[in-house]
Scaffold this active site. Structure first.
Site, short mmCIF file in Angstrom:
data_model
loop_
_atom_site.label_atom_id
_atom_site.label_comp_id
_atom_site.label_asym_id
_atom_site.label_seq_id
_atom_site.Cartn_x
_atom_site.Cartn_y
_atom_site.Cartn_z
N ALA A 189 18.79 88.44 -2.05
CA ALA A 189 20.18 88.49 -1.20
C ALA A 189 19.80 89.36 0.11
O ALA A 189 19.00 90.15 -0.03
CB ALA A 189 21.18 88.93 -2.06
N GLY B 148 17.81 87.77 -6.74
CA GLY B 148 18.19 86.65 -7.05
C GLY B 148 17.22 85.31 -7.13
O GLY B 148 17.42 84.44 -7.73
N GLU C 278 15.79 85.30 -10.46
CA GLU C 278 17.00 84.93 -11.50
C GLU C 278 17.06 83.32 -11.42
O GLU C 278 17.30 82.75 -12.27
CB GLU C 278 18.18 85.40 -11.06
CG GLU C 278 18.43 87.10 -11.38
CD GLU C 278 19.59 87.61 -10.95
OE1 GLU C 278 20.33 88.24 -11.85
OE2 GLU C 278 19.95 87.85 -9.76
N GLU D 262 16.85 96.08 -7.93
CA GLU D 262 18.14 96.24 -7.91
C GLU D 262 18.49 97.54 -8.60
O GLU D 262 19.38 98.32 -7.93
CB GLU D 262 19.02 95.29 -8.74
CG GLU D 262 19.45 94.10 -8.40
CD GLU D 262 18.24 93.07 -8.32
OE1 GLU D 262 18.70 91.95 -8.19
OE2 GLU D 262 17.30 93.14 -8.88
#
Length: 264
Positions: free
Chosen positions: A70, A115, A118, A138
């Site tokens: 992101a 992400g 993910e 993160e």
């Protein structure tokens, strides 16, 4: 629908024979944005309408980058409610990929952080370029993954290995990803997309109803106990024995010829 192609702002959706391909193309790093999620959801919804799809391949058109994650600048001044809204927007999209009836294969050609990883976890299988690098940074930023990383990762590689990746925020390379079961295959640089298509074709040769039933059984095993899993598997097997694909598969075997499955 062989030869179909549709271009979105952040990706291209194409179909060749019974294999669909979603290829991200949002320079410089395929950053996950609202627009990115909108396009991905629209592409998956398009595929959900097509019963002939037997496998889906997700790739990147960018050299050495799958999805870098992101936009951190967008998160810097976001409050808790804003963060939860971002997760609420992305999770249903990744769930659609995970629950897609046909197998979904991810070609990780390079960097896949946050992400991006993910998204790869929501796929059934993952093929890595040998120089790919993945991870969850993160916790080094004071946050945690928000698109299923904390629960999909341990399902795939085990709790201890998942904790190591999440707690340390350290990226891992393709050979390590293969060792812990995150990658199903590692190929020379630049070949993950081709290898993923090759794997999709191998899957597409088999009875599609049987492949989809096998996927449903594996997914059901996450929620059901052993007895319930056995009952579900038995019921799925019983349904398959009533299909023309079952008759064709066994007849072709006995006649020593390739089967011609029609998904019925």
């Amino acid at each position: 629908m062989s030869g179909f192609e549709k271009t979105y702002k952040n990706l291209v959706l194409s179909i060749e024979d019974t294999i669909a391909r979603i290829q991200f193309n949002s320079p410089p790093v395929n950053a996950i944005t609202v627009s990115f999620m909108d396009d991905l959801e629209a592409a998956v919804c398009e595929l959900e309408k097509l019963e002939e799809i037997r496998a889906v391949v997700i790739t990147s058109a960018l050299e050495k980058v799958f999805i870098a994650g992101a936009d951190i600048k967008a998160f810097q001044h976001m409050d808790g409610e804003g963060t939860m809204e971002v997760s609420r927007r992305g999770n249903p999209v990744f769930n659609k990929i995970e629950q897609f009836p046909a197998p979904v294969i991810c070609a990780v050609n390079g960097v896949a952080f946050g992400g991006g990883l993910e998204l790869a976890l929501s796929c059934d299988l993952r093929v890595f370029d040998e120089k790919a690098k993945v991870g969850f940074p993160e916790t080094s930023l004071g946050i945690i993954p928000g698109y299923g990383g904390t629960w999909r990762l341990p399902r795939i590689i085990g709790e201890a290995e998942a904790k190591k990746m999440l707690f340390t925020a350290a990226p891992i390379r393709a050979d390590e990803a293969y060792r812990i079961g995150l990658a199903q295959k590692v190929v020379p640089e630049g070949q993950s997309g081709n290898e993923a298509i090759k794997l999709a074709r191998a899957i597409a040769q088999n009875a599609p109803l049987a492949v989809m039933a096998a996927k449903r059984c594996v997914q059901a095993s996450r929620e059901l106990n052993g007895q319930a899993c056995a009952a579900y598997e038995t019921s799925q097997g019983g349904l398959l024995f009533q299909t023309q694909d079952k008759l064709e598969g066994m007849t072709a075997f006995l006649e020593k010829r390739p089967p011609e499955f029609r998904k019925c």
